[in-house]
Design an enzyme around this catalytic site. Sequence first.
Site, short mmCIF file in Angstrom:
data_model
loop_
_atom_site.label_atom_id
_atom_site.label_comp_id
_atom_site.label_asym_id
_atom_site.label_seq_id
_atom_site.Cartn_x
_atom_site.Cartn_y
_atom_site.Cartn_z
CB VAL A 315 -0.94 0.00 1.21
CG1 VAL A 315 -1.69 1.34 1.31
CG2 VAL A 315 -1.93 -1.15 1.11
CG HIS A 613 7.98 -7.86 22.40
ND1 HIS A 613 8.11 -8.41 23.67
CD2 HIS A 613 7.94 -8.91 21.54
CE1 HIS A 613 8.14 -9.72 23.57
NE2 HIS A 613 8.04 -10.05 22.30
CG HIS A 656 6.08 -12.73 24.90
ND1 HIS A 656 7.18 -13.06 24.14
CD2 HIS A 656 6.48 -12.87 26.19
CE1 HIS A 656 8.19 -13.38 24.93
NE2 HIS A 656 7.79 -13.27 26.19
#
Length: 719
Positions: A315, A613, A656
């Site tokens: 995109v 993360h 997580h």
Amino acid sequence: MARYEENVYPRNPHRRHTSPPPIDFTRRTPSHDATRDGGPLSPEDTSILKRALEKREFTLIGEDEVLKSYDYVIAGGGLAGLVLASRLSEDSSRSVLVLEAGMSGDEVKSRVDSPAGAYYQSIVGSDYDWKHVTENQPNLNNRDISWPRGKILGGSTAMNAMYLVRPSRTELDSWSNLLTSAQDTTSFPSSSTSLWTWDSLFAGMRKSENFTAPSPEPWAIGGNFAFSAANHGTGGPMSLSYPEVMFSIVGNWTGALERAGIEPLSEPNGGVTLGGFITPSSVNPTNLTRSYSRPAYIDSLPPRSNLHILPEATVTKVGFSERVRSDANEVIANTVEFGRESGGMRYVVGVLREVVLAGGPLGSPKILLHSGVGPADVLGQVGIDVVSEVPGVGQHLQDHMTAGIVWESRVETAGDVQQTGTDFASSREFLSFINDAVAFVNMSLLFDGNDAAISAFQTEIRTQLANITSTSADGTTTNTMIPSSSLEVVEGYKATYELTATTFFENSAQIEMLMSVISPGVISIQSALQHPYSRGRVYINSTNPFDPIVIDPQYFSHPADRTIMRQGVKLVRQVGVALGDLLGPETVPGTAIQTDEEIDAWLTRSGANTQYHPAGSCAMLPKKWGGVVDGKMRVYGVANVRVVDSSVFPYEFAAHLASVTFGVAEVMSGVIESESFEVPRQARVDDNSLGRQGSGARANLVEVGAVVLAGLVGVYGVM
């Protein structure tokens, strides 16, 4: 090559490692396809369907098979994007297109499917990885840090380590409380803040799951570790289970933790995180394969004529109506542009309802910026016109940092077995073993119960908040910890900082420990920072959407992060002592590194890295706090663009992030289904402006009739 019927859910956890009987291709019942009447297919359609399923071509089409317009266009076929695609296409009257920049992944299916493939034949560093790299980090000895992210259908769930660890009740309820405290009932009415609580997200997380308890033999070898089936879902798309092979040192984990003062957690993933436990993993126990968003939410579906998924489609921007605004005077998205490569052909597809950005904490802000939505200074520097000024786009970036202590091993590790090259080392049972021994610890454990030291540290952190910014006469700010001159962004940092320095400081985990036994001859335990005070940003420095986004996490820009990690290293060493003669000498960083100054220098020089993360770059916060999305994840100033992925988290969780992101996507699927925006007819783009674009030439897209769609040309749902 996976077979469609292997992925049907709900699965029977007692039928392990066997293939179910093949589907009768001559008939499709209502349970296989809610969009058809269940009657028999013609012999020709039966042949096409069987061939498509066997070749796994059912959901993969080329650019010229995309329709002119769709109700929902989802940018990103990763974790959240495929959850949304699956759920939104349950309504056969709504059309859904997923645009995924990466390849389908069929060519590396065996590497992805094998759980231990995450270690021994990882797709990290391959063409299925975005291979992001941060800017040089001055507080890490000017090192740059690799940030691998999945560039593949399934996103990073196709390459991650498959841990299932939820945030705590305190962290999730604090999200809702933080939004309520802003007293912005326009962006955050109670109907939206109630979505971001433990109760709501716990239900969403459980909805995504199909939990299977551990098998007796590996469970016994693992020390009969605690688990709670009640804290997990059944019958959901994503499988959760435990390895079919276990190693003895895992059975010693919680005992060693207890000897180091860390209590075992009796009911993991139920709202309390503090303590030691063995996590379940996203592994399908019926065939011991990775259960990630693609097989869980897409491969498990019957064919759906209203769901189209296009890989290798980046995109490049969202287009907006220049003629019509919403009743709230917001711009309206009416097109999405995409392409395969820089300089190549571009395509434009129309939007009938909403655009959902699910590109993650790097991809979603990048799309917004290239679409003219973001900080005016960033857009102005590259010459992109501002469509909606949202200073927080790309800001509030956070990441978990980690550092590993390594010892020689005196017991057999999974890495030792893998290195033998035996038949067992390549068996499904062995390759189901992945690291899963963790512990979460608070400040009291990190500072060995020294209340005076803990109190002094907290006071120091809170005092630093008052000193990090200074405001000039023109109303701008200068600071060293917040990479923005926007007062809105600064206020958001203050709000999340105060929460981190009070509620989370006292009641939440600060460090995660993770034991790894997947390398030959060694055992390591990581110390991973969970609630960082440092904030960074992502931004663009080019108008080319195929150029990489600039990543500056500003690691250790707040000194408290280094202090917490240092204390974590000390506690990890205590756990190493408690493991006794199972471990040999420490090899990294080595026993010569002992004092606070020496540990800090090691962390800076080489020890500290990322736990992979990232979050926060499209934060759900009030706009006055540098937020990007409101309580239902709508981008400020835009009527029908939402962001649904881990970029919306306003702060890091001690967890997580996959589990809570599955929960967010499940919750938001219901929200979008019930109240999606409809693009007014006068804001829609004429068909002549849709389809193939580039070099002044246009080629209309192929129109696919309803009969052909239902009859398998361009039908999606099975991959």
